[in-house]
Scaffold this motif. Sequence first.
Motif, PDB file in Angstrom:
ATOM      1  N   LEU A 195      19.527   2.956  16.293  1.00 46.87           N
ATOM      2  CA  LEU A 195      19.731   3.547  17.611  1.00 46.87           C
ATOM      3  C   LEU A 195      20.699   2.710  18.436  1.00 46.87           C
ATOM      4  O   LEU A 195      20.701   1.478  18.370  1.00 46.87           O
ATOM      5  CB  LEU A 195      18.398   3.659  18.354  1.00 46.87           C
ATOM      6  N   ASP A 234      20.449   4.489  23.916  1.00 42.50           N
ATOM      7  CA  ASP A 234      19.278   5.257  23.495  1.00 42.50           C
ATOM      8  C   ASP A 234      18.005   4.426  23.653  1.00 42.50           C
ATOM      9  O   ASP A 234      16.965   4.934  24.101  1.00 42.50           O
ATOM     10  CB  ASP A 234      19.432   5.707  22.046  1.00 42.50           C
ATOM     11  N   LEU A 239      12.741  10.767  20.099  1.00 38.15           N
ATOM     12  CA  LEU A 239      14.037  10.179  19.824  1.00 38.15           C
ATOM     13  C   LEU A 239      15.090  10.897  20.649  1.00 38.15           C
ATOM     14  O   LEU A 239      14.938  12.085  20.960  1.00 38.15           O
ATOM     15  CB  LEU A 239      14.373  10.302  18.333  1.00 38.15           C
TER      16      LEU A 239
END
Length: 354
Positions: A279, A283, A345
């Motif tokens: 990631l 994020d 996510l």
Amino acid sequence: MIRVRSVLLALAFAMTAYLAATGLWWRGPVDYPILAVATLVLYLATTWLCIFWWPKTDAASGGSERGAGKLPGLAQGLALAAAAIVPTAIAIAVGEESRLQSYGTWYLGGIGALMTVVMARRRPWAAWIGIGMLAAGSMTWMGPANALAQGLVGSVVWVLAAQLLVLSMDRAARDTDRLAQLQRAASGWQASQLVRQRERRVQVQRALQVAGPVLTRTVASGGALTEDERLEARLAEGRLRDELRGPRLLDDDVRAELERARRRGATVTVLDEGGLDGLEEHDLADIRAQLAETLRSAGSDRLYIRTSPHETVAVTVVGRSMPTDGRSAGPSDEDAVDLWREIPLPGRASVDAR
């Protein structure tokens, strides 16, 4: 810069030209001179084609890769045709009386050189078939003993040496490729170890920053801590566990909310069990912001914060509290779940807090 291949091509050109010139140095009668000259032209054209015809991919790469420089099929066929035609054509052209003269036996070395080139261009079966044709033709016209004495053995040795050299080069190329792979693997391992060492140093520094003052006071007081100092020790232990078990989940806001939960008496467990690899930092920042917001509104007695390997969920936050009727004297498996939040996510659908 002069490349090795260029030098070898020049040597092959000079060698075959010299052998062909020997066939033109007539020191005796020649029955069919035109046939002799035509055969020489055929030999030179075929040999030089085999020497200088390199596919574009091989020419661009310099023929350095293992398996590169393989002789094209057309040139291979012409080489075999020359091996079959030249001995008979020369024997007929010079006549029976001159077949053992140098201009009548030059093809033993000439075809041997051609088959050496074919072998070097990675056509071993064609090279040995050509040598067989040369042996059959020369022994037919001059006899086995004379053929062996005049140069047939040398041609066989040349081709055999070329094959051994090609095999050695291929083995060296394979070893080089393997060594390069091992070096890349070793470099990657070393880089990962350096990263881990840096991470461990950072964690040790954070541990000293968190636990150092508490340990100093504990040693100085001989373990006799006040209630406030004991609370600070428990908080320091919790912060240290968080830094070791879930560093990617932490920023200043998350750390503040975790400490606030512990100060009100909650038991907090933070675990990074994978799922955040790859990631981007923005994020992770978004996930941490959602985690801080969830903790800010949480009132559970026990909080479990874990990363998730699920394909859509980044972090799961579970809160449990004792029943409101007070029958339970302490935390148990019967505690009620009063908080469940799955932080998705980035780019995936979220699951609402409960």
